[in-house]
Design a protein around this motif. Structure first.
Motif: not given
Ligand code: ADP
Ligand code: MG
Length: 472
Positions: A239-243
């Protein structure tokens, strides 16, 4: 069994003396731990698995941890009847459990709660402010090991027993409902019980907390919270990916902890190299330690879990019914639990004993009623997606790179993962033999776009509508 056991403060575990090879004495192990109430809760979690249900309810359920001082642990009970029973019949089991949990040499005594224990119960516990206790339901003891999760279980146990001393980070990956969170919490539980500061956070929550800390200008609090720990457990790190900023912040958190030899354990629905949208520098760090997969459990393991679950819940379920459920719930343990619950709830609703006939009825009945994902097969889902883009299922399986077809194909990949919990490899297979990396890319792209793209959201609504079974 080795003849002598030794408390090892470093590990806060009891190890056979020949494994340790030297003796080490420290008297303060016990007093540097969590409050007695929490230790006792953890102990109850263990005891519940070792004592039969009626016994546990009668003798243990109303006990509390009152004090822990100088190697003496005081358990409070509602009346002298209970204290006497525990003293006479359960003392050694309780002591063994407490010793296992704390690594200290503990003597237990019982007293009627409400009265003060004779020695002043000073709680010299290590501050664990803001760190909630781990749910005693998710422990290594309650985790059933089979070939699908043996490696992951062993690696997790290793990290819990020797945080920072082995593989760091430990990266556990696999499909939905296969026990990743369970293992992560089990690590937390064991570490906390041995007096370490373990912090569990989901990728989503980490992101939200970070965003909030920036908005409220509390970056220091945030920073301290994630540095002042022994073990960081991050669930669903994808979920951390791309932020971007969150990733950056996580990158620094990771580096600081790793540098200080603090254990980091991560879970994700795919291996590090397939993490959608994750920056390379983070992805490569995730590969520094050990990545282990939890796979779909084989029938034997599913059956073992079904049995234990039924027993723990105090349900009498005949073996043939358990077999039926285990055979049917192929995809995950979560599905297995869902089926078990349905059957028992249905039986109590209609007030009949649990038989295979009743189970079949309960499961058939409810599968019909579930909206959307669950009962839809991959081909149903692919057809529905194709349909919403005015294409055919064959188009999605084929080679066309036409923009609309490619988008529909990515949407199908996304939904197969999101709704049906298929692995990247399985999805690739379903969609004409595409690589897991392609699926991972599609998943990342659609999960990011779907929030802001009204066109995609409309498609999603069409698809959901098409998949919903007709109401009767
Ligand atoms: P994931 O995080 O992989 O999606 P969870 O850890 O949430 O899956 O597991 C789903 C449910 O199945 C939980 O209730 C968990 O306790 C249970 N479970 C999973 N694997 C096992 C196992 N090997 N033994 C016992 N229970 C299990
Ligand atoms: Mg999980």
């Amino acid at each position: 069994m080795p003849a002598r056991w030794l408390a090892v403060p470093l590990l806060n575990r009891q190890l056979p003396i020949e494994e340790v090879g030297f003796t080490y004495e420290r008297e303060d192990i016990i007093t540097t731990m969590r409050p007695p109430r929490e230790i006792w809760e953890a102990a109850l979690g263990e005891l519940e698995l070792q004592v039969n249900k009626p016994n546990f309810r009668t003798w243990f359920s109303k006990t509390t941890g009152l004090a822990c001082e100088g190697g003496r642990f005081v358990v409070g009970a509602p009346n002298s009847f209970v204290t006497e029973y525990l003293e006479r019949n359960q003392r050694s089991l309780i002591e063994k459990t407490l010793i296992n949990l704390t690594g200290g040499n503990i003597q237990v005594c019982f007293q009627v709660a409400g009265r003060q224990p004779s020695a002043a119960p000073v709680e010299r516990s290590r501050p664990t402010d803001n760190i909630p206790s781990f749910n005693p339901r998710y422990t290594f003891e309650s985790f059933i090991v089979g070939s699908s999760n043996r490696m992951a279980n062993a690696a997790a146990l290793g990290a819990a027993q020797k945080p920072g001393g082995g593989y760091n980070p430990l990266f556990i990956y696999g499909g939905v409902g296969l026990g990743k969170t369970h293992l992560l919490l089990a690590i937390g539980h064991m570490c906390q019980a041995s007096g370490r500061k373990a912090l569990y956070v989901s990728g989503e929550r980490f992101t939200n907390e970070f965003v909030k800390s920036v908005r409220e200008k509390k970056a220091d609090d945030f920073r301290n919270k994630y540095r002042d720990i022994d073990i960081l457990l991050v669930d669903d790190v994808q979920f951390i990916g791309g932020k971007e900023q969150t990733e950056e912040c996580f990158f620094h958190t990771f580096n600081d902890l790793h540098h200080a030899s603090r254990q980091i354990v991560l879970t994700s629905d795919c291996p590090p190299k397939d993490l959608p949208l994750m920056e390379d520098r983070l992805r490569s760090r995730f590969e520094w330690g050990l990545a282990v997969e939890v796979q779909t459990p084989e029938l034997k393991t599913r059956l073992a879990i079904a049995k234990t679950r039924a027993e723990a819940a105090g349900h009498q379920i005949p073996l043939d019914v358990l077999e039926l459920i285990a055979k049917r719930a192929r995809r995950s343990i979560r599905e297995l639990e869902g089926c078990l619950n349905r059957v028992t709830a249905y039986a109590s609703l209609v007030g009949k004993p649990i038989t295979t006939k009743l189970a079949q009825k309960a499961l058939a009945n409810i599968a019909d009623k579930t909206a959307g994902g669950d009962p839809s097969t991959p081909s149903m889902l692919i057809e529905a997606v194709a349909d919403s883009f005015q294409l055919s299922g064959a188009d999605l399986l084929g080679q066309s790179r036409d923009k609309e077809t490619a988008l529909a194909r990515q949407m199908a990949m996304y939904l197969l993962r999101q709704k049906n919990g298929f692995s990247l490899a399985e999805i690739g297979q379903e969609l004409g033999g595409r690589s897991p990396a392609t699926v991972s890319h599609a998943y990342g792209k659609i999960s990011q776009d779907i929030e802001n793209n009204a066109y995609l959201r409309r498609k999603l609504e069409d698809i959901n509508r098409a998949l919903k079974p007709p109401s009767k």
